[in-house]
Each structure stands twice: as structure tokens, then as C-alpha cells.
Design an enzyme around this catalytic site. Sequence first.
Site, PDB file in Angstrom:
ATOM      1  N   ASP A  61      27.818 -25.799   1.358  1.00  0.00           N
ATOM      2  CA  ASP A  61      27.035 -24.686   1.468  1.00  0.00           C
ATOM      3  C   ASP A  61      26.879 -24.153   1.622  1.00  0.00           C
ATOM      4  O   ASP A  61      27.989 -23.499   1.984  1.00  0.00           O
ATOM      5  CB  ASP A  61      25.985 -25.284   2.031  1.00  0.00           C
ATOM      6  CG  ASP A  61      24.746 -24.343   1.357  1.00  0.00           C
ATOM      7  OD1 ASP A  61      24.787 -23.232   0.910  1.00  0.00           O
ATOM      8  OD2 ASP A  61      23.112 -24.968   1.808  1.00  0.00           O
ATOM      9  N   TYR A 164      19.239 -11.261 -10.017  1.00  0.00           N
ATOM     10  CA  TYR A 164      21.037 -11.841 -10.561  1.00  0.00           C
ATOM     11  C   TYR A 164      22.017 -10.364 -11.257  1.00  0.00           C
ATOM     12  O   TYR A 164      23.241 -10.673 -11.120  1.00  0.00           O
ATOM     13  CB  TYR A 164      20.047 -13.102 -11.527  1.00  0.00           C
ATOM     14  CG  TYR A 164      21.571 -13.607 -11.859  1.00  0.00           C
ATOM     15  CD1 TYR A 164      21.900 -14.698 -11.183  1.00  0.00           C
ATOM     16  CD2 TYR A 164      21.582 -14.154 -13.075  1.00  0.00           C
ATOM     17  CE1 TYR A 164      23.153 -15.415 -12.219  1.00  0.00           C
ATOM     18  CE2 TYR A 164      23.111 -14.248 -14.539  1.00  0.00           C
ATOM     19  CZ  TYR A 164      23.332 -14.787 -13.732  1.00  0.00           C
ATOM     20  OH  TYR A 164      25.076 -15.465 -13.606  1.00  0.00           O
TER      21      TYR A 164
END
Length: 241
Positions: A61, A164
Site C-alpha cells: 500500500d 488529480y
Amino acid sequence: MSEETIALVTGANKGIGYEIAAGLGALGWSVGVGVRDEGRREGSVEKLRAAGVDAFGVPLDVTDDASVAAAAELIEERAGRLDVLVNNAGITGGVPQTPTTVDPATMRAAVETNVIGVIRVTNAMLPLLRRSASPRIVNMSSTVGSLTRQTTPGAETGPISAAYAPSKTFLNAVTVQYAKELRDTNILINAGCPGFCATDLNGFRGVRTPEQGAAIAIRLATLPDDGPTGQFFDDAGPVPW
Ligand SMILES: NC(=O)c1ccc[n+]([C@@H]2O[C@H](COP(=O)([O-])OP(=O)(O)OC[C@H]3O[C@@H](n4cnc5c(N)ncnc54)[C@H](OP(=O)(O)O)[C@@H]3O)[C@@H](O)[C@H]2O)c1
């Protein structure tokens, strides 16, 4: 130490990351499949192995220090070095992303994964990369992070994006700084854009296949020793910052 080229791809369970892993595996490389979810990781490793890839699972992760440290240990034990790191894992951070209304949590999520995640993984893997004869780092960016494109009248810029697109601009800037620091080493680090590919990230609205998107990462992962560093490319060539 193994003669085989050792690669790690983050977010390799689906989309472009899976195809990068498959493409590097097709070169005969040993590919670490960096995936946070155990079931998704095992499924991908199984599928890649069935396709003839020397794949191994790497629990990873990118937002978790302990997970990233454990991933580096796993690769150290398995291979003793890393030749190629593809920082592919990425998220949009959620919607809406209009700057005037965006939730700070959306901003933090995008930056945590798309920028800090890349730094966290890269720095954990650097000691292993430094043992390679030809280390390569590929950061999966996007042309939506190109400020030149965003401000060129008539250019395709994608939707308004507070989190983003700027996270990819940030990633590009960080890539340049890594290249500056690593200029006197044999490590080449570049940013690549896969183009608009049909994946979960965009609700499968993209017009290219994930396999087509993987091509730029594979090209940057296989650069010759005198290849570029600190640059930004897509399939058509250099992308303006
Ligand atoms: N698709 C496009 O048109 C496009 C265009 C330009 C750039 N890109 C970039 O290309 C890369 C791949 O995108 P994609 O389209 O293939 O997206 P995708 O299908 O949504 O895949 C994203 C991958 O990242 C993983 N990931 C997300 N957060 C993670 C974390 N914290 N730790 C580890 N893995 C994590 C996901 O894992 P889970 O399954 O566990 O969530 C998944 O494997 C991204 O960096 C994206 O920004 C994509």
C-alpha cells in the site's frame, strides 16, 4: 544475486499496471506485483504466471510506511536488488474536483497516493536500485498534469480538476528534482503518460486499451544507459511541462 532483471510495478492488479507487469514479464523479467489487497494480488500473480510471467506478489500500500518498508525487505530477501521500479498506482481522489468547491480530503487523498506514495516507494527502493547495473524509475503521470497543455488554447485538457491533474503536475516536478539529485548516478528517472485508457480510474471511458497505455512505461523501463532522465514522454514523444 539473480542475473534476471527484477522489476516492481505498483498497482499491478488491474488496468495499466497489470499490463505493464505482463509486458515486462514478456521480456523474461521477474516482476514484483505490488498490490495492497491479498485476494487481488494473488489473482493477478496467478493470471500472470499462467501467461508465462515470472511474477511474485508484493503486498504494497503506497500510502503506508510499514507496508512499503516490508515490500523493500521482501525484494531484498528475494532478489538482493531491484532493476526497475514502475510507480503506477494512482487515484483520482474522488469527485467533485472543481477548485471552488473541492473538499480538502480529496486534495489530500490524491497527493498522498499520487505524489507522496511515489516518494515513499522510491526512497524505500533506492538502496536496492543502487545495486543494479542499469536502474530505471518510471513515474506514471498524465498529460493532464502538463501546465503547458492546460494553458494552450484549443489543446485537449480533460475536465476541470483541482486534485488529480495538479497531483500529476506535482509528480512531474518531483520527478525533475529526483533526476537532478541522481544526475551523477546510473539511475534514469522519467515520467510517462499512457494516454486516455479505458480503466476503472475513468469509468472505462478511455479510448485506448490498458495494454496500449502500458507501452510508454515499458519503453521508459528499457531505456539504454545513455537514455534521457528527468523528462516527460508519451507515445508521441516528449510532453511539454
Ligand atoms: N487510465 C488513464 O486514462 C490514465 C491516463 C493518464 C494517467 N494514468 C495513470 O496511470 C496509472 C494507472 O491508472 P489506471 O488507469 O490503470 O487506474 P486503475 O485501473 O484505477 O488502477 C489503479 C491501480 O492503482 C492501485 N492503487 C491505488 N491506490 C493504491 C495504494 N494506496 N497502494 C497501492 N496501490 C494502489 C489500484 O489498486 P486497488 O485495485 O487496490 O485499488 C490499482 O491497481 C495511474 O497513475 C493513473 O493516474 C491513467
